[in-house]
Write a protein that holds these residues in place. Structure first.
Motif, PDB file in Angstrom:
ATOM      1  N   LYS A 126       0.830  -1.204   0.000  1.00  0.00           N
ATOM      2  CA  LYS A 126       0.000   0.000   0.000  1.00  0.00           C
ATOM      3  C   LYS A 126       0.864   1.254   0.000  1.00  0.00           C
ATOM      4  CE  LYS A 126      -4.043  -1.959   2.334  1.00  0.00           C
ATOM      5  NZ  LYS A 126      -4.970  -1.829   3.492  1.00  0.00           N
ATOM      6  N   ASP A 127       1.916   1.215   0.815  1.00  0.00           N
ATOM      7  CA  ASP A 127       2.804   2.378   0.856  1.00  0.00           C
ATOM      8  C   ASP A 127       3.486   2.598  -0.487  1.00  0.00           C
ATOM      9  OD1 ASP A 127       4.273   4.478   2.464  1.00  0.00           O
ATOM     10  OD2 ASP A 127       5.965   3.285   1.721  1.00  0.00           O
ATOM     11  N   SER A 128       3.757   1.537  -1.213  1.00  0.00           N
ATOM     12  CA  SER A 128       4.374   1.676  -2.539  1.00  0.00           C
ATOM     13  C   SER A 128       3.447   2.429  -3.486  1.00  0.00           C
ATOM     14  CB  SER A 128       4.707   0.295  -3.109  1.00  0.00           C
ATOM     15  OG  SER A 128       5.676  -0.361  -2.324  1.00  0.00           O
ATOM     16  N   LYS A 129       2.150   2.146  -3.397  1.00  0.00           N
ATOM     17  CA  LYS A 129       1.179   2.873  -4.223  1.00  0.00           C
ATOM     18  C   LYS A 129       1.155   4.347  -3.851  1.00  0.00           C
ATOM     19  CE  LYS A 129      -1.860  -1.126  -4.861  1.00  0.00           C
ATOM     20  NZ  LYS A 129      -3.198  -1.711  -4.560  1.00  0.00           N
ATOM     21  N   LEU A 130       1.220   4.633  -2.556  1.00  0.00           N
ATOM     22  CA  LEU A 130       1.253   6.018  -2.110  1.00  0.00           C
ATOM     23  C   LEU A 130       2.556   6.701  -2.505  1.00  0.00           C
ATOM     24  CD1 LEU A 130      -0.330   5.542   1.431  1.00  0.00           C
ATOM     25  CD2 LEU A 130      -1.394   6.639  -0.543  1.00  0.00           C
ATOM     26  N   ALA A 131       3.639   5.936  -2.489  1.00  0.00           N
ATOM     27  CA  ALA A 131       4.936   6.494  -2.887  1.00  0.00           C
ATOM     28  C   ALA A 131       4.905   6.978  -4.333  1.00  0.00           C
ATOM     29  CB  ALA A 131       6.034   5.453  -2.686  1.00  0.00           C
ATOM     30  N   ASN A 132       4.159   6.278  -5.186  1.00  0.00           N
ATOM     31  CA  ASN A 132       4.029   6.694  -6.582  1.00  0.00           C
ATOM     32  C   ASN A 132       3.304   8.027  -6.721  1.00  0.00           C
ATOM     33  OD1 ASN A 132       5.318   4.365  -7.486  1.00  0.00           O
ATOM     34  ND2 ASN A 132       3.407   3.224  -7.698  1.00  0.00           N
ATOM     35  N   LEU A 133       2.590   8.413  -5.669  1.00  0.00           N
ATOM     36  CA  LEU A 133       1.881   9.699  -5.654  1.00  0.00           C
ATOM     37  C   LEU A 133       2.647  10.749  -4.854  1.00  0.00           C
ATOM     38  CD1 LEU A 133      -1.675   8.260  -4.903  1.00  0.00           C
ATOM     39  CD2 LEU A 133      -0.851   9.095  -7.116  1.00  0.00           C
ATOM     40  N   GLY A 134       3.870  10.420  -4.480  1.00  0.00           N
ATOM     41  CA  GLY A 134       4.677  11.353  -3.695  1.00  0.00           C
ATOM     42  C   GLY A 134       4.327  11.359  -2.222  1.00  0.00           C
ATOM     43  N   LEU A 135       3.786  10.243  -1.721  1.00  0.00           N
ATOM     44  CA  LEU A 135       3.307  10.187  -0.345  1.00  0.00           C
ATOM     45  C   LEU A 135       3.942   9.033   0.433  1.00  0.00           C
ATOM     46  CD1 LEU A 135      -0.485  10.785  -1.089  1.00  0.00           C
ATOM     47  CD2 LEU A 135       1.130  12.451  -0.130  1.00  0.00           C
TER      48      LEU A 135
END
Length: 425
Positions: A168-177
């Motif tokens: 989940k964090d990887s998906k957020l990382a793609n959004l700069g989060l």
């Protein structure tokens, strides 16, 4: 300045540039930005400030919550939680066709990768923009609402659950989060209030928090001092329409007219929208919180106990536990099991989980959509009606950006964000 000291400023205006129906955080931020454009505004609120979902939540301003609730994993957990007395999720047995249709839509969206991607990006856009706007607002106004850009911990007790969150964090990382993973001794050094029940945390530095009741009070005071009229205990009864426009709004406190109307009534929107021939897929999701005096050992920033869906938010002069999701319609009773669950979870994770000096028990209805996206759009039926609703559990986090978008729609100004994700289906 308190609302009471401003009562003498309020007039009995019955005609405005804009009437906003709904006095929660979404409606008030619509008023804030419309006021910046020089509009005269009347806000009609069927209740009082403490009745709004904005008042008793945990005050998170959290871009980290960009991922929608929809997922196959959550559906599986929800089925298990239904049979657990102290679970964070509860569905009251009900044969309500609208609710059943909503649940079917939620399940469908949980397996629709295209919709999940759209929801995630749409949520992230509003959340990141609102986070920036809050900084601008608090720089411009010295409001006393415990603004704390300290970040938020997502804490896990089990190593396997902590590791599973990485996707989940990887998906957020793609959004700069992206979050910072913190484990063991490093975590206890950073957050000494945690007990050894905690295994690790995903720390989102971008997140922040406020005291939502204080924010509402400061925002309302600002609006009223500049001429916005707020009518509490003002229930809308009927609308008068002519040639695709709303011309009059009849309430228990009189008739109001405006060039434009904004509907921002949270979990109540679907019922009111039926009068306007609009179908809005929003249902109430009941949440609880307990506010108390601060314990001696208090967390340095908000903590989400992710496996149990419980939040703790510390303030200078208070402390709040909140969470749970209860689909029980507009049930007005306190479920003591829900309130006790908040304490039980805090007792596992915190050295000093709560005090016995409770100030307030509270519940409120979150406006839940089945795809995780709010509706921020002009009515497809009326030329002068704009809708801002369905912010799920993120009304506070999305409010400034929503208010700015609605203002741009009302005055015909170029939008500062792409608004297609929030359009009527």
């Amino acid at each position: 300045m308190s609302i009471n000291k401003l009562e003498g400023i309020i007039t009995n205006r019955t005609e405005s540039d804009v009437v906003i129906i709904g006095g929660g955080i979404i409606g008030l931020f619509c008023a804030y930005y419309l006021l910046e454009e020089g509009k005269s505004i009347t806000v009609l609120d069927q209740g009082q400030m403490k009745d709004s979902c904005s008042y008793g939540n945990c005050g998170l301003v959290s871009p980290s919550h960009a991922l929608p609730l929809n997922s196959p994993q959550l559906l599986l957990k929800a089925m298990i939680w239904l049979f657990q007395k102290n679970s964070p999720f509860y569905i009251k047995p009900q044969m309500d066709m609208e609710f059943l249709g909503w649940m079917m839509g939620f399940a469908f969206n949980s397996f629709n990768k295209k919709q999940l991607e759209k929801s995630m990006k749409g949520r992230a856009s509003l959340l990141k923009d609102s986070r920036t706007l809050y900084e601008v607002i608090f720089k411009a106004h010295k409001w006393n609402c415990n603004w704390a850009p300290t970040g938020i911990h997502f804490v896990y007790s089990q190593e396997r659950n902590f590791n599973a969150y990485k996707s989940k964090d990887s998906k957020l990382a793609n959004l700069g989060l992206a979050a910072e993973p913190i484990i063991g001794k490093e975590l206890f050094n950073k957050e000494p209030a945690l007990s050894e029940h905690a295994y690790g945390s995903w720390f989102y530095k971008i997140d922040a928090s406020v005291n939502p009741g204080k924010l509402l009070n400061e925002l309302r005071g600002h609006l009223v001092s500049r001429g916005v009229e707020i009518k509490e205990l003002c229930k809308v009864d009927t609308f008068k329409e002519s040639k695709g426009r709303i011309t009059e709004i009849t309430t228990n406190r009189g008739v109001f007219k405006a060039r434009d109307v904004v509907l921002a009534t949270g979990a109540w929107t679907a019922n009111l929208a039926k009068q306007l021939k609009l179908k809005i897929p929003v249902i109430p999701g009941k949440g609880y919180s307990i506010t108390m005096k601060s314990p001696t050992i208090q967390p340095s920033c908000p903590i989400i106990f992710e496996e149990n869906k419980v939040v703790v938010t510390p303030w200078k002069e208070g402390y709040r536990l909140g969470g749970t999701m209860e689909f029980s319609g507009y049930d007005t009773t306190y479920n003591e099991h829900r309130l006790q669950t908040l304490k039980n979870v805090a007792n596992l994770y915190l050295k000093e989980p709560y005090t016995n000096e409770e100030v307030e028990d509270w519940y409120g209805w979150r406006p839940m959509t089945n795809n995780g996206l709010p509706i921020i759009d002009k009515s497809p039926v009326h030329n002068n009606l704009f809708v801002a609703c369905g912010h799920n559990m993120l009304g506070l986090s999305m409010a400034p950006s929503t208010g700015k978008l609605i203002t741009e729609m009302v005055i015909g100004k170029e939008k500062h964000l792409e608004s297609d994700p929030y359009a009527f289906a």
